[in-house]
Design a protein around this motif. Sequence first.
Motif, PDB file in Angstrom:
ATOM      1  N   GLY A  41       0.804  -1.219   0.000  1.00 40.05           N
ATOM      2  CA  GLY A  41       0.000   0.000   0.000  1.00 40.05           C
ATOM      3  C   GLY A  41       0.833   1.262   0.000  1.00 40.05           C
ATOM      4  O   GLY A  41       0.398   2.307  -0.479  1.00 40.05           O
ATOM      5  N   SER A  42       2.057   1.174   0.516  1.00 38.44           N
ATOM      6  CA  SER A  42       2.955   2.335   0.540  1.00 38.44           C
ATOM      7  C   SER A  42       3.702   2.511  -0.782  1.00 38.44           C
ATOM      8  O   SER A  42       4.444   3.472  -0.956  1.00 38.44           O
ATOM      9  N   GLY A  43       3.533   1.551  -1.708  1.00 37.04           N
ATOM     10  CA  GLY A  43       4.213   1.626  -2.997  1.00 37.04           C
ATOM     11  C   GLY A  43       5.501   0.833  -3.053  1.00 37.04           C
ATOM     12  O   GLY A  43       6.167   0.801  -4.089  1.00 37.04           O
ATOM     13  N   ARG A  44       5.875   0.188  -1.970  1.00 38.65           N
ATOM     14  CA  ARG A  44       7.108  -0.605  -1.942  1.00 38.65           C
ATOM     15  C   ARG A  44       6.931  -1.874  -2.783  1.00 38.65           C
ATOM     16  O   ARG A  44       5.973  -2.607  -2.629  1.00 38.65           O
ATOM     17  N   VAL A  45       7.871  -2.129  -3.662  1.00 42.59           N
ATOM     18  CA  VAL A  45       7.844  -3.313  -4.523  1.00 42.59           C
ATOM     19  C   VAL A  45       8.582  -4.447  -3.827  1.00 42.59           C
ATOM     20  O   VAL A  45       9.691  -4.263  -3.321  1.00 42.59           O
ATOM     21  N   GLN A  46       7.932  -5.605  -3.809  1.00 44.65           N
ATOM     22  CA  GLN A  46       8.524  -6.783  -3.174  1.00 44.65           C
ATOM     23  C   GLN A  46       8.446  -7.962  -4.131  1.00 44.65           C
ATOM     24  O   GLN A  46       7.470  -8.120  -4.851  1.00 44.65           O
ATOM     25  N   ARG A  47       9.485  -8.798  -4.090  1.00 43.84           N
ATOM     26  CA  ARG A  47       9.509 -10.023  -4.891  1.00 43.84           C
ATOM     27  C   ARG A  47      10.153 -11.113  -4.059  1.00 43.84           C
ATOM     28  O   ARG A  47      11.106 -10.863  -3.328  1.00 43.84           O
ATOM     29  N   HIS A  48       9.638 -12.304  -4.184  1.00 45.59           N
ATOM     30  CA  HIS A  48      10.250 -13.478  -3.564  1.00 45.59           C
ATOM     31  C   HIS A  48       9.688 -14.696  -4.277  1.00 45.59           C
ATOM     32  O   HIS A  48       8.517 -14.716  -4.655  1.00 45.59           O
ATOM     33  N   THR A  49      10.510 -15.716  -4.459  1.00 42.10           N
ATOM     34  CA  THR A  49      10.086 -16.896  -5.219  1.00 42.10           C
ATOM     35  C   THR A  49       8.913 -17.627  -4.577  1.00 42.10           C
ATOM     36  O   THR A  49       8.197 -18.361  -5.261  1.00 42.10           O
ATOM     37  N   GLU A  50       8.686 -17.443  -3.291  1.00 40.48           N
ATOM     38  CA  GLU A  50       7.550 -18.107  -2.636  1.00 40.48           C
ATOM     39  C   GLU A  50       6.268 -17.290  -2.700  1.00 40.48           C
ATOM     40  O   GLU A  50       5.192 -17.813  -2.414  1.00 40.48           O
ATOM     41  N   MET A  51       6.350 -16.020  -3.062  1.00 37.20           N
ATOM     42  CA  MET A  51       5.157 -15.181  -3.197  1.00 37.20           C
ATOM     43  C   MET A  51       4.703 -15.248  -4.652  1.00 37.20           C
ATOM     44  O   MET A  51       5.099 -14.438  -5.475  1.00 37.20           O
ATOM     45  N   ILE A  52       3.900 -16.247  -4.947  1.00 36.35           N
ATOM     46  CA  ILE A  52       3.438 -16.443  -6.320  1.00 36.35           C
ATOM     47  C   ILE A  52       1.945 -16.145  -6.419  1.00 36.35           C
ATOM     48  O   ILE A  52       1.219 -16.246  -5.439  1.00 36.35           O
ATOM     49  N   LYS A  53       1.520 -15.793  -7.597  1.00 34.55           N
ATOM     50  CA  LYS A  53       0.136 -15.398  -7.818  1.00 34.55           C
ATOM     51  C   LYS A  53      -0.697 -16.508  -8.444  1.00 34.55           C
ATOM     52  O   LYS A  53      -1.898 -16.346  -8.621  1.00 34.55           O
ATOM     53  N   ILE A  54      -0.059 -17.629  -8.795  1.00 33.38           N
ATOM     54  CA  ILE A  54      -0.758 -18.778  -9.362  1.00 33.38           C
ATOM     55  C   ILE A  54      -0.326 -20.008  -8.583  1.00 33.38           C
ATOM     56  O   ILE A  54       0.865 -20.200  -8.335  1.00 33.38           O
ATOM     57  N   SER A  55      -1.301 -20.820  -8.206  1.00 29.43           N
ATOM     58  CA  SER A  55      -0.965 -22.056  -7.502  1.00 29.43           C
ATOM     59  C   SER A  55      -1.909 -23.178  -7.948  1.00 29.43           C
ATOM     60  O   SER A  55      -2.991 -22.919  -8.460  1.00 29.43           O
ATOM     61  N   GLU A  56      -1.454 -24.383  -7.744  1.00 24.93           N
ATOM     62  CA  GLU A  56      -2.274 -25.561  -8.038  1.00 24.93           C
ATOM     63  C   GLU A  56      -2.742 -26.162  -6.731  1.00 24.93           C
ATOM     64  O   GLU A  56      -1.941 -26.378  -5.820  1.00 24.93           O
ATOM     65  N   ARG A  57      -4.048 -26.394  -6.613  1.00 23.55           N
ATOM     66  CA  ARG A  57      -4.657 -27.015  -5.447  1.00 23.55           C
ATOM     67  C   ARG A  57      -5.524 -28.161  -5.948  1.00 23.55           C
ATOM     68  O   ARG A  57      -6.629 -27.929  -6.408  1.00 23.55           O
ATOM     69  N   GLY A  58      -4.992 -29.363  -5.890  1.00 18.97           N
ATOM     70  CA  GLY A  58      -5.737 -30.501  -6.433  1.00 18.97           C
ATOM     71  C   GLY A  58      -5.997 -30.277  -7.908  1.00 18.97           C
ATOM     72  O   GLY A  58      -5.084 -29.921  -8.661  1.00 18.97           O
ATOM     73  N   PRO A  59      -7.253 -30.424  -8.336  1.00 15.90           N
ATOM     74  CA  PRO A  59      -7.559 -30.247  -9.761  1.00 15.90           C
ATOM     75  C   PRO A  59      -7.730 -28.788 -10.187  1.00 15.90           C
ATOM     76  O   PRO A  59      -8.091 -28.509 -11.320  1.00 15.90           O
ATOM     77  N   PHE A  60      -7.465 -27.855  -9.290  1.00 14.09           N
ATOM     78  CA  PHE A  60      -7.667 -26.432  -9.563  1.00 14.09           C
ATOM     79  C   PHE A  60      -6.351 -25.705  -9.811  1.00 14.09           C
ATOM     80  O   PHE A  60      -5.339 -26.025  -9.202  1.00 14.09           O
ATOM     81  N   ILE A  61      -6.417 -24.700 -10.675  1.00  9.88           N
ATOM     82  CA  ILE A  61      -5.401 -23.654 -10.728  1.00  9.88           C
ATOM     83  C   ILE A  61      -6.095 -22.423 -10.183  1.00  9.88           C
ATOM     84  O   ILE A  61      -7.206 -22.074 -10.609  1.00  9.88           O
ATOM     85  N   ILE A  62      -5.460 -21.772  -9.207  1.00  7.76           N
ATOM     86  CA  ILE A  62      -6.027 -20.589  -8.564  1.00  7.76           C
ATOM     87  C   ILE A  62      -5.035 -19.450  -8.737  1.00  7.76           C
ATOM     88  O   ILE A  62      -3.873 -19.572  -8.365  1.00  7.76           O
ATOM     89  N   ALA A  63      -5.504 -18.353  -9.316  1.00  6.59           N
ATOM     90  CA  ALA A  63      -4.669 -17.173  -9.514  1.00  6.59           C
ATOM     91  C   ALA A  63      -5.394 -15.989  -8.900  1.00  6.59           C
ATOM     92  O   ALA A  63      -6.581 -15.790  -9.151  1.00  6.59           O
ATOM     93  N   GLY A  64      -4.684 -15.213  -8.071  1.00 11.61           N
ATOM     94  CA  GLY A  64      -5.344 -14.130  -7.367  1.00 11.61           C
ATOM     95  C   GLY A  64      -4.667 -12.793  -7.517  1.00 11.61           C
ATOM     96  O   GLY A  64      -3.447 -12.691  -7.552  1.00 11.61           O
ATOM     97  N   SER A  65      -5.508 -11.746  -7.589  1.00 12.25           N
ATOM     98  CA  SER A  65      -5.019 -10.372  -7.622  1.00 12.25           C
ATOM     99  C   SER A  65      -5.752  -9.575  -6.553  1.00 12.25           C
ATOM    100  O   SER A  65      -6.849  -9.943  -6.136  1.00 12.25           O
TER     101      SER A  65
END
Length: 185
Positions: A24-48
């Motif tokens: 919210g402050s505008g700080r950009v963050q990246r890390h290999t574990e912070m992903i926006k797409i994941s697989e949960r069983g038969p689902f692909i879930i992508a969140g924004s």
Amino acid sequence: MTTIIAIQQKGKVLFGADSQVTSGSGRVQRHTEMIKISERGPFIIAGSGECAPCDIAQHIWQPPRPSNAEWKDLYHFMIAKVIPSLKAVFKENEYKWDVDDDESKFCFLVAIGGQVFEIADDMSISLTDSGYFGVGSGSGYAIGALEAGASLSEALEIAAKNDAYTSGPFLYYTQPQQRKAKGRK
């Protein structure tokens, strides 16, 4: 503040997402574990959107699995089983997703069986016959690029050039079409 796109094709669905997280402050963050797409069983879930609902949906939620009969009407399954399950996990984890306010909190692209569904923060489900789905601040650029003939990776690059909240590296997922539960009668 993200770009996630999905292309529903005959026999499969392709997903792509950027990896930039902006606080919210505008700080950009990246890390290999912070992903926006994941697989949960038969689902692909992508969140924004807000991190809390995305984290709950992608790391805590145990989505229901469709019966063989439910594979025949995944739209109904999403409305009748998936949405109530998602609401319950938000409540269990004390996320107040239904607070009235004009600002969008989150949006998900969820695929099961090679079919994509968009879930808004009011828990409505949308479909499109264009085959192009997108959520996040850069998704309009990406969908426009897809409509103009760009590939999935080219569309994400175009979004990154035009949206300050989108940047690589980009993540890609593919889900084949499936119309019934594997190994279930």
